[in-house]
Structure formats: structure tokens, C-alpha cells
Design a protein around this motif. Structure first.
Motif, PDB file in Angstrom:
ATOM      1  N   ALA A  47       0.181 -24.607   0.592  1.00  0.00           N
ATOM      2  CA  ALA A  47      -1.163 -23.900   0.924  1.00  0.00           C
ATOM      3  C   ALA A  47      -0.888 -22.683   1.614  1.00  0.00           C
ATOM      4  O   ALA A  47      -1.522 -21.711   1.287  1.00  0.00           O
ATOM      5  N   THR A  48      -0.033 -22.591   2.671  1.00  0.00           N
ATOM      6  CA  THR A  48       0.005 -21.455   3.119  1.00  0.00           C
ATOM      7  C   THR A  48       0.701 -20.420   2.254  1.00  0.00           C
ATOM      8  O   THR A  48       0.540 -19.160   2.364  1.00  0.00           O
ATOM      9  N   GLU A  49       1.623 -20.662   1.510  1.00  0.00           N
ATOM     10  CA  GLU A  49       2.195 -19.854   0.398  1.00  0.00           C
ATOM     11  C   GLU A  49       1.227 -19.285  -0.689  1.00  0.00           C
ATOM     12  O   GLU A  49       1.027 -18.089  -0.888  1.00  0.00           O
ATOM     13  N   VAL A  50       0.404 -20.150  -1.137  1.00  0.00           N
ATOM     14  CA  VAL A  50      -0.865 -19.663  -2.038  1.00  0.00           C
ATOM     15  C   VAL A  50      -1.766 -18.540  -1.118  1.00  0.00           C
ATOM     16  O   VAL A  50      -1.946 -17.752  -1.802  1.00  0.00           O
ATOM     17  N   GLN A  51      -2.018 -18.924  -0.025  1.00  0.00           N
ATOM     18  CA  GLN A  51      -2.864 -18.043   0.767  1.00  0.00           C
ATOM     19  C   GLN A  51      -2.090 -16.713   0.873  1.00  0.00           C
ATOM     20  O   GLN A  51      -2.591 -15.777   1.029  1.00  0.00           O
ATOM     21  N   ASN A  52      -0.940 -16.726   1.340  1.00  0.00           N
ATOM     22  CA  ASN A  52      -0.052 -15.297   1.531  1.00  0.00           C
ATOM     23  C   ASN A  52      -0.121 -14.694   0.516  1.00  0.00           C
ATOM     24  O   ASN A  52      -0.255 -13.409   0.471  1.00  0.00           O
ATOM     25  N   GLN A  53       0.185 -15.325  -0.979  1.00  0.00           N
ATOM     26  CA  GLN A  53       0.332 -14.649  -2.090  1.00  0.00           C
ATOM     27  C   GLN A  53      -0.949 -13.877  -2.475  1.00  0.00           C
ATOM     28  O   GLN A  53      -1.018 -12.913  -2.973  1.00  0.00           O
ATOM     29  N   SER A  54      -2.312 -14.724  -2.225  1.00  0.00           N
ATOM     30  CA  SER A  54      -3.601 -14.106  -2.498  1.00  0.00           C
ATOM     31  C   SER A  54      -3.723 -12.876  -1.670  1.00  0.00           C
ATOM     32  O   SER A  54      -4.431 -12.087  -2.044  1.00  0.00           O
ATOM     33  N   LEU A  55      -2.999 -12.945  -0.302  1.00  0.00           N
ATOM     34  CA  LEU A  55      -3.505 -11.765   0.572  1.00  0.00           C
ATOM     35  C   LEU A  55      -2.627 -10.627   0.008  1.00  0.00           C
ATOM     36  O   LEU A  55      -2.749  -9.644   0.068  1.00  0.00           O
ATOM     37  N   VAL A  56      -1.358 -11.137  -0.474  1.00  0.00           N
ATOM     38  CA  VAL A  56      -0.564  -9.966  -0.672  1.00  0.00           C
ATOM     39  C   VAL A  56      -0.947  -9.406  -1.968  1.00  0.00           C
ATOM     40  O   VAL A  56      -0.918  -8.048  -2.289  1.00  0.00           O
ATOM     41  N   LEU A  57      -1.442 -10.001  -2.857  1.00  0.00           N
ATOM     42  CA  LEU A  57      -2.074  -9.542  -4.306  1.00  0.00           C
ATOM     43  C   LEU A  57      -3.454  -8.643  -3.934  1.00  0.00           C
ATOM     44  O   LEU A  57      -3.494  -7.558  -4.573  1.00  0.00           O
ATOM     45  N   SER A  58      -4.227  -9.046  -2.872  1.00  0.00           N
ATOM     46  CA  SER A  58      -5.301  -8.281  -2.290  1.00  0.00           C
ATOM     47  C   SER A  58      -4.761  -6.931  -2.068  1.00  0.00           C
ATOM     48  O   SER A  58      -5.321  -5.898  -2.223  1.00  0.00           O
ATOM     49  N   TYR A  59      -3.735  -7.157  -0.903  1.00  0.00           N
ATOM     50  CA  TYR A  59      -3.081  -5.991  -0.459  1.00  0.00           C
ATOM     51  C   TYR A  59      -2.692  -4.828  -1.422  1.00  0.00           C
ATOM     52  O   TYR A  59      -2.967  -3.521  -1.634  1.00  0.00           O
ATOM     53  N   LEU A  60      -2.175  -5.252  -2.577  1.00  0.00           N
ATOM     54  CA  LEU A  60      -1.290  -4.595  -3.707  1.00  0.00           C
ATOM     55  C   LEU A  60      -2.501  -3.946  -4.472  1.00  0.00           C
ATOM     56  O   LEU A  60      -2.616  -2.861  -4.874  1.00  0.00           O
ATOM     57  N   GLY A  61      -3.570  -4.650  -4.738  1.00  0.00           N
ATOM     58  CA  GLY A  61      -4.608  -4.231  -5.531  1.00  0.00           C
ATOM     59  C   GLY A  61      -5.445  -3.065  -4.891  1.00  0.00           C
ATOM     60  O   GLY A  61      -5.738  -2.096  -5.322  1.00  0.00           O
ATOM     61  N   ARG A  62      -5.482  -3.324  -3.461  1.00  0.00           N
ATOM     62  CA  ARG A  62      -6.178  -2.185  -2.640  1.00  0.00           C
ATOM     63  C   ARG A  62      -5.154  -0.799  -2.643  1.00  0.00           C
ATOM     64  O   ARG A  62      -5.866   0.044  -2.569  1.00  0.00           O
ATOM     65  N   SER A  63      -3.922  -1.086  -2.336  1.00  0.00           N
ATOM     66  CA  SER A  63      -3.094  -0.047  -2.343  1.00  0.00           C
ATOM     67  C   SER A  63      -3.129   0.812  -3.738  1.00  0.00           C
ATOM     68  O   SER A  63      -2.946   2.095  -3.806  1.00  0.00           O
ATOM     69  N   ALA A  64      -3.521   0.207  -4.779  1.00  0.00           N
ATOM     70  CA  ALA A  64      -3.709   0.743  -6.293  1.00  0.00           C
ATOM     71  C   ALA A  64      -4.968   1.250  -6.271  1.00  0.00           C
ATOM     72  O   ALA A  64      -5.196   1.998  -7.335  1.00  0.00           O
ATOM     73  N   GLY A  65      -5.965   1.156  -5.462  1.00  0.00           N
ATOM     74  CA  GLY A  65      -7.170   1.392  -5.498  1.00  0.00           C
ATOM     75  C   GLY A  65      -8.059   0.715  -6.541  1.00  0.00           C
ATOM     76  O   GLY A  65      -9.249   1.199  -7.113  1.00  0.00           O
ATOM     77  N   LEU A  66      -7.837  -0.620  -6.831  1.00  0.00           N
ATOM     78  CA  LEU A  66      -8.428  -1.201  -7.787  1.00  0.00           C
ATOM     79  C   LEU A  66      -9.221  -2.477  -7.250  1.00  0.00           C
ATOM     80  O   LEU A  66     -10.273  -3.072  -7.857  1.00  0.00           O
ATOM     81  N   ILE A  67      -9.047  -2.694  -5.879  1.00  0.00           N
ATOM     82  CA  ILE A  67      -9.800  -3.796  -5.152  1.00  0.00           C
ATOM     83  C   ILE A  67     -10.418  -3.110  -4.127  1.00  0.00           C
ATOM     84  O   ILE A  67      -9.694  -2.419  -3.381  1.00  0.00           O
ATOM     85  N   ALA A  68     -11.432  -3.595  -3.423  1.00  0.00           N
ATOM     86  CA  ALA A  68     -12.223  -2.892  -2.575  1.00  0.00           C
ATOM     87  C   ALA A  68     -11.781  -3.529  -1.297  1.00  0.00           C
ATOM     88  O   ALA A  68     -10.991  -4.503  -1.406  1.00  0.00           O
ATOM     89  N   SER A  69     -11.974  -3.160  -0.085  1.00  0.00           N
ATOM     90  CA  SER A  69     -11.593  -3.502   1.403  1.00  0.00           C
ATOM     91  C   SER A  69     -11.969  -4.997   1.499  1.00  0.00           C
ATOM     92  O   SER A  69     -11.504  -5.776   2.346  1.00  0.00           O
ATOM     93  N   ASP A  70     -13.135  -5.340   1.019  1.00  0.00           N
ATOM     94  CA  ASP A  70     -13.709  -6.909   1.089  1.00  0.00           C
ATOM     95  C   ASP A  70     -12.951  -7.884   0.161  1.00  0.00           C
ATOM     96  O   ASP A  70     -13.446  -9.053   0.318  1.00  0.00           O
ATOM     97  N   GLY A  71     -12.149  -7.188  -0.617  1.00  0.00           N
ATOM     98  CA  GLY A  71     -11.497  -8.235  -1.634  1.00  0.00           C
ATOM     99  C   GLY A  71     -12.074  -8.330  -3.065  1.00  0.00           C
ATOM    100  O   GLY A  71     -11.605  -8.806  -4.005  1.00  0.00           O
TER     101      GLY A  71
END
Length: 169
Positions: A47-71
């Protein structure tokens, strides 16, 4: 003569041990990742790994300008967008691998220190003392054999640690 030899050997050993001193946090960090990350997924950490991976994907999407700051996605994501996010993830890499490579580097330095500094210096010092205090060649040849064995053992131990099969390569 024996007292002087023992004191020189003692000084060399204490100096070698003191050169490798580290606090307990550094020792724990060095040995925790020594054999690399665990290849099996542990149920407790899933569960911790899945949560961390989702968070990392969200960060990556935000850095690419594809995801807003609220996710939430700014627009529907296309396959090319996922490829860009994946490429950013590959470029960042995993911290586990960095720790593992750092451990390998440190082990290599420790082996070099043991071979080139501590054992070679002790061998040279012992040979100098025996040569200066005796005329017999037998003690000198025994010393050479002992220090040759210690260097061979050091190499064997570190080769066992660095072997590709042991490392999973």
C-alpha cells in the motif's frame, strides 16, 4: 625486539581501525542496501509503494505541465503524454539504485584501503623491523607469506561481495 614488533603491529592495527570509524546511522545506511533492493514485493509495504508511485506519477505529470496542482489532468491525457511522463520517470531513476551503487563504491574504496594502505604498510614495516633486527631470512619469508595470505583473503572476501552472481547480474 618482540615488544617493539608487537607495539608497531598494534599501532598499525589501531590506526587502521580508527580510519574506518563511522557513526551507527552511517553503518545502518551502508548495510541496509548492501545487496540491492529486495526483488520480491512485500505485502506489508504494498500500500505504501502504490501510494508513493501515485504521488511520483502526479509529480511527474505536474512537471510536464499535464496535471494541475490538485492532481487532476488539465486535459485528457494522450498516449504521447503517458510516454513523456514515463520518460521523465526513467530519467529520474530510483534512489534504491543510487544507494546500491554508492555502497559498491564504498566497498571498493574499503578494499583498496585495506590492500594498498593498511596491509601493504604493515607488511613493509614488519619486513623493515625484521630485516633490521635479525640476519636470518626465515622470519622474513614467514612474514611475506602471512601478509600475502592476508591480502589474498581480503581479495577473496571482496570478490565474494562483488561477484556478479551475488549481485544478481
Amino acid at each position: 625486539m618482540l615488544v617493539k614488533f608487537r607495539s608497531v603491529v598494534g599501532i598499525v592495527l589501531i590506526g587502521g581501525a580508527a580510519a574506518g570509524c563511522a557513526n551507527s546511522d552511517e553503518i545502518k545506511a551502508r548495510f541496509n542496501g548492501r545487496w540491492g533492493p529486495d526483488p520480491a514485493i512485500q505485502a506489508a509495504s504494498f500500500a505504501t509503494e502504490v501510494q508513493n508511485q501515485s504521488l511520483v506519477l502526479s509529480y511527474l505529470g505536474r512537471s510536464a505541465g499535464l496535471i494541475a496542482s490538485d492532481g487532476t489532468p488539465i486535459r485528457p491525457l494522450l498516449p504521447a503524454d503517458y510516454a513523456e511522463i514515463a520518460q521523465r520517470g526513467f530519467n529520474i531513476g530510483r534512489q534504491d539504485c543510487e544507494i546500491y551503487m554508492d555502497n559498491l563504491f564504498r566497498l571498493s574504496r574499503e578494499k583498496g584501503r585495506n590492500d594498498n594502505i593498511i596491509l601493504a604498510a604493515a607488511s613493509t614495516a614488519a619486513a623493515a623491523i625484521v630485516t633490521g633486527t635479525t640476519t636470518a631470512q626465515k622470519p622474513l619469508s614467514i612474514l611475506a607469506a602471512v601478509f600475502g595470505l592476508s591480502i589474498a583473503l581480503n581479495d577473496a572476501i571482496f570478490k565474494a561481495i562483488f561477484s556478479p552472481r551475488r549481485l544478481g547480474w
